[in-house]
Motif scaffolding. Structure first.
Motif, PDB file in Angstrom:
ATOM      1  N   GLY A 333       0.810  -1.208   0.000  1.00  0.00           N
ATOM      2  CA  GLY A 333       0.000   0.000   0.000  1.00  0.00           C
ATOM      3  C   GLY A 333       0.847   1.262   0.000  1.00  0.00           C
ATOM      4  N   LEU A 334       1.909   1.260   0.795  1.00  0.00           N
ATOM      5  CA  LEU A 334       2.813   2.410   0.816  1.00  0.00           C
ATOM      6  C   LEU A 334       3.444   2.631  -0.554  1.00  0.00           C
ATOM      7  N   ARG A 335       3.890   1.543  -1.169  1.00  0.00           N
ATOM      8  CA  ARG A 335       4.535   1.667  -2.478  1.00  0.00           C
ATOM      9  C   ARG A 335       3.549   2.191  -3.522  1.00  0.00           C
ATOM     10  N   GLU A 336       2.347   1.623  -3.550  1.00  0.00           N
ATOM     11  CA  GLU A 336       1.367   2.045  -4.542  1.00  0.00           C
ATOM     12  C   GLU A 336       0.933   3.492  -4.323  1.00  0.00           C
ATOM     13  N   SER A 337       0.824   3.889  -3.055  1.00  0.00           N
ATOM     14  CA  SER A 337       0.488   5.278  -2.756  1.00  0.00           C
ATOM     15  C   SER A 337       1.579   6.215  -3.257  1.00  0.00           C
ATOM     16  N   TYR A 338       2.832   5.806  -3.070  1.00  0.00           N
ATOM     17  CA  TYR A 338       3.935   6.646  -3.546  1.00  0.00           C
ATOM     18  C   TYR A 338       3.925   6.779  -5.066  1.00  0.00           C
ATOM     19  N   LEU A 339       3.639   5.709  -5.760  1.00  0.00           N
ATOM     20  CA  LEU A 339       3.626   5.752  -7.230  1.00  0.00           C
ATOM     21  C   LEU A 339       2.591   6.750  -7.746  1.00  0.00           C
ATOM     22  N   GLY A 340       1.562   7.006  -6.946  1.00  0.00           N
ATOM     23  CA  GLY A 340       0.572   8.003  -7.336  1.00  0.00           C
ATOM     24  C   GLY A 340       0.966   9.415  -6.971  1.00  0.00           C
ATOM     25  N   ASN A 341       2.037   9.567  -6.191  1.00  0.00           N
ATOM     26  CA  ASN A 341       2.440  10.894  -5.702  1.00  0.00           C
ATOM     27  C   ASN A 341       3.920  11.201  -5.922  1.00  0.00           C
ATOM     28  N   TRP A 342       4.619  10.396  -6.706  1.00  0.00           N
ATOM     29  CA  TRP A 342       6.077  10.513  -6.781  1.00  0.00           C
ATOM     30  C   TRP A 342       6.542  11.883  -7.250  1.00  0.00           C
ATOM     31  N   ARG A 343       5.724  12.566  -8.033  1.00  0.00           N
ATOM     32  CA  ARG A 343       6.135  13.886  -8.529  1.00  0.00           C
ATOM     33  C   ARG A 343       6.282  14.905  -7.414  1.00  0.00           C
ATOM     34  N   ARG A 344       5.690  14.619  -6.274  1.00  0.00           N
ATOM     35  CA  ARG A 344       5.793  15.537  -5.125  1.00  0.00           C
ATOM     36  C   ARG A 344       7.127  15.414  -4.402  1.00  0.00           C
ATOM     37  N   THR A 345       7.943  14.420  -4.744  1.00  0.00           N
ATOM     38  CA  THR A 345       9.124  14.091  -3.951  1.00  0.00           C
ATOM     39  C   THR A 345      10.052  15.283  -3.684  1.00  0.00           C
ATOM     40  N   PRO A 346      10.437  16.088  -4.683  1.00  0.00           N
ATOM     41  CA  PRO A 346      11.344  17.209  -4.380  1.00  0.00           C
ATOM     42  C   PRO A 346      10.777  18.174  -3.340  1.00  0.00           C
ATOM     43  N   GLY A 347       9.510  18.530  -3.481  1.00  0.00           N
ATOM     44  CA  GLY A 347       8.907  19.432  -2.504  1.00  0.00           C
ATOM     45  C   GLY A 347       8.793  18.801  -1.128  1.00  0.00           C
ATOM     46  N   VAL A 348       8.458  17.504  -1.087  1.00  0.00           N
ATOM     47  CA  VAL A 348       8.369  16.784   0.175  1.00  0.00           C
ATOM     48  C   VAL A 348       9.703  16.825   0.909  1.00  0.00           C
ATOM     49  N   LEU A 349      10.774  16.499   0.217  1.00  0.00           N
ATOM     50  CA  LEU A 349      12.101  16.482   0.848  1.00  0.00           C
ATOM     51  C   LEU A 349      12.480  17.871   1.343  1.00  0.00           C
ATOM     52  N   LYS A 350      12.183  18.881   0.561  1.00  0.00           N
ATOM     53  CA  LYS A 350      12.520  20.255   0.951  1.00  0.00           C
ATOM     54  C   LYS A 350      11.778  20.648   2.218  1.00  0.00           C
ATOM     55  N   ARG A 351      10.474  20.353   2.268  1.00  0.00           N
ATOM     56  CA  ARG A 351       9.688  20.734   3.447  1.00  0.00           C
ATOM     57  C   ARG A 351      10.095  19.922   4.673  1.00  0.00           C
ATOM     58  N   LEU A 352      10.329  18.625   4.506  1.00  0.00           N
ATOM     59  CA  LEU A 352      10.743  17.822   5.660  1.00  0.00           C
ATOM     60  C   LEU A 352      12.058  18.313   6.229  1.00  0.00           C
ATOM     61  N   LYS A 353      13.001  18.674   5.380  1.00  0.00           N
ATOM     62  CA  LYS A 353      14.282  19.176   5.872  1.00  0.00           C
ATOM     63  C   LYS A 353      14.124  20.514   6.591  1.00  0.00           C
ATOM     64  N   ARG A 354      13.092  21.291   6.207  1.00  0.00           N
ATOM     65  CA  ARG A 354      12.849  22.579   6.867  1.00  0.00           C
ATOM     66  C   ARG A 354      12.174  22.426   8.215  1.00  0.00           C
ATOM     67  N   THR A 355      11.695  21.236   8.540  1.00  0.00           N
ATOM     68  CA  THR A 355      10.981  21.018   9.806  1.00  0.00           C
ATOM     69  C   THR A 355      11.845  21.380  10.996  1.00  0.00           C
ATOM     70  N   ARG A 356      13.152  21.271  10.849  1.00  0.00           N
ATOM     71  CA  ARG A 356      14.047  21.587  11.967  1.00  0.00           C
ATOM     72  C   ARG A 356      13.879  23.034  12.430  1.00  0.00           C
ATOM     73  N   VAL A 357      13.429  23.928  11.534  1.00  0.00           N
ATOM     74  CA  VAL A 357      13.254  25.337  11.909  1.00  0.00           C
ATOM     75  C   VAL A 357      12.109  25.470  12.910  1.00  0.00           C
TER      76      VAL A 357
END
Length: 462
Positions: A333-357
């Protein structure tokens, strides 16, 4: 259910047993035999062991804080000669050709490895359950979950089979089973111990290795021992913390998660009771606002899905017969969900890394933050099973695991300690303290203070 008895292990924690071995009161081989007998006494009910060592022997060398103390290594970490199965039925595991870096660090403490403890598939689940195998059961109530993903280790330690065991934490996998099983579980700062072999190549390293234990001093002794093997010069040293200090702390507290999940009544009461205890001990406690990006939960789920996707792509490195179609329902389920949202990956990584602020902003003027470990008390076996349809299962997981992933994303240390029990059935409830990067000494300090004020109740006391 427990295995405590009048044998070489007695009711010792790891520090106490190591001391008895050093003094010659107990032999290391005798301790290993006693632990093996305890495994045999409870394993038919707990199902916590994945594989056993045929002839366990103390680690090479004569010293170490835990010299001769029997233990288990979690089955997602290579141990020479033993297969590493990652809790998955998707491949046939093969014997490891060498110890993983953390296994070597753990062995440097002198422990005797009896085998490997069970985990859910690839450590993705907050419960150690399977679609086609027996679940790991909680010693406090064998109809309840032992938590995950270090559920096998937690069940073995809580039941008295061994006093301490390896665990690791990618979204709460040390702290969750510690809370479910009434143990101490500290997720170290990112980089505090040697890098985790599975996650160091990922865009965000969310996994930290550590232990689950029955006493604060065992967790403190583990960190000190790990540091004598290797210390990250970028972090302040921990050293050996041996008890509470006289330092008075400013502690913020949360009752509900920053992403809007409301905790149940017993959990809220445990946090408030702990806050009152801290005030009585002279600390200052006040509410805190932790304002996360409202997309944090969805972003973490996308990252979680990325991990499952990568495993599906690279699985043949684990076994030539790897078949991603045999991964369990949660992983698929996790894998299939990701395949439907993979284009979000760059923004996801950027926002997660900003969580430290946002995390750092919440700590202005504070030493620690107190919160629940989980938003709900320990669920029954089956509630979070990977056999539950994915959409329903994810709703249940998100209502349960609402606090722990933040520390994994930011890389900060966090500790679960037993704080209370449910009124109806006496199950443990854990509370969590989180700190700034490198603040393990402060976390251990407050954990020691709570343990000294009200010794943690053990399963054999019930």
């Amino acid at each position: 259910m427990h295995a405590f008895r009048d044998d070489a292990l007695g009711e010792h924690d790891a520090v106490g047993l190591a001391r008895a071995i050093r003094r010659g009161e107990v032999g290391a081989a005798e301790a290993a035999r006693a632990a093996a007998e305890r495994v045999r006494a409870v394993e038919d009910r707990l199902h916590a062991v994945q594989v056993r060592v045929d002839a366990p022997a103390p680690a090479a060398g004569t010293g170490g804080a835990f010299a001769g103390v029997p233990t288990f290594v979690k089955d997602n970490t290579d141990y020479l000669g033993l297969p590493t199965g990652h809790g998955s039925a998707a491949f046939t595991p093969r014997a490891a050709r060498r110890h993983a870096p953390f296994a070597r660090q753990f062995l440097s403490s002198g422990v005797t490895v009896l085998g490997k403890s069970r985990l859910p598939e690839f450590g993705f689940s907050p419960t150690t359950e399977y679609e086609g195998a027996d679940p790991v059961r909680n010693p406090w109530d064998t109809d309840r979950s032992a938590g995950g993903s270090s559920g096998g280790s937690a069940a073995l330690v809580a039941a008295g089979v061994v006093p301490i065991a390896h665990a690791n934490d990618g979204a709460g996998s040390i702290r969750i089973p510690a809370a479910c099983c009434g143990l101490v579980g500290l997720k170290p700062t990112r980089g505090r111990v040697v890098p985790n072999a599975q996650s160091r190549q990922l865009p965000i390293d969310i996994v930290s290795d550590g232990v689950v234990s029955r006493s604060v001093r065992d967790t403190a002794a583990f960190l000190a021992a790990a540091e004598t093997y290797w210390r990250n010069p970028k972090l302040p040293p921990v050293g050996l913390v041996e008890g509470p200090s006289e330092r008075r702390l400013r502690v913020g507290f949360l009752l509900d998660s920053p992403n809007g999940v409301r905790s149940d009544s017993p959990t809220r009461a445990a946090v408030m009771e702990t806050a009152a205890t801290l005030e009585r001990l002279g600390h200052t406690v006040e509410p805190v606002d932790l304002a996360l990006d409202p997309r944090f939960t969805d972003d973490f789920l996308t990252y979680w899905g990325l991990l499952s996707f990568l495993l599906g792509v690279t699985g043949r490195t684990l076994g030539a017969d790897f078949d991603r179609r045999r991964m369990d329902g949660l992983s698929r389920g996790l894998r299939e969900s990701y395949l439907g949202n993979w284009r979000r990956t760059p923004g996801v990584l950027k926002r997660l890394k900003r969580t430290r602020v946002a995390y750092a902003a919440a700590f202005r003027g504070l030493d620690l933050v107190l919160s629940p470990v989980l938003a709900r008390t320990t669920p029954p076996i089956g509630h979070l099973s990977p056999a539950v349809p994915y959409e329903e299962l994810m709703e249940r997981i998100l209502a349960h695991v609402a606090f722990t992933p933040l520390n994994n994303v930011v890389g900060t240390p966090s500790i679960s300690v037993p704080a209370a029990r449910t009124t109806e059935d006496g199950l443990p409830i854990g509370v969590m303290f989180s700190g700034r990067p490198g603040s393990e000494r402060t976390l251990l300090d407050v954990a020691f203070a709570l343990e000294a004020d009200r010794p943690f109740r053990r399963v054999q006391d019930v």
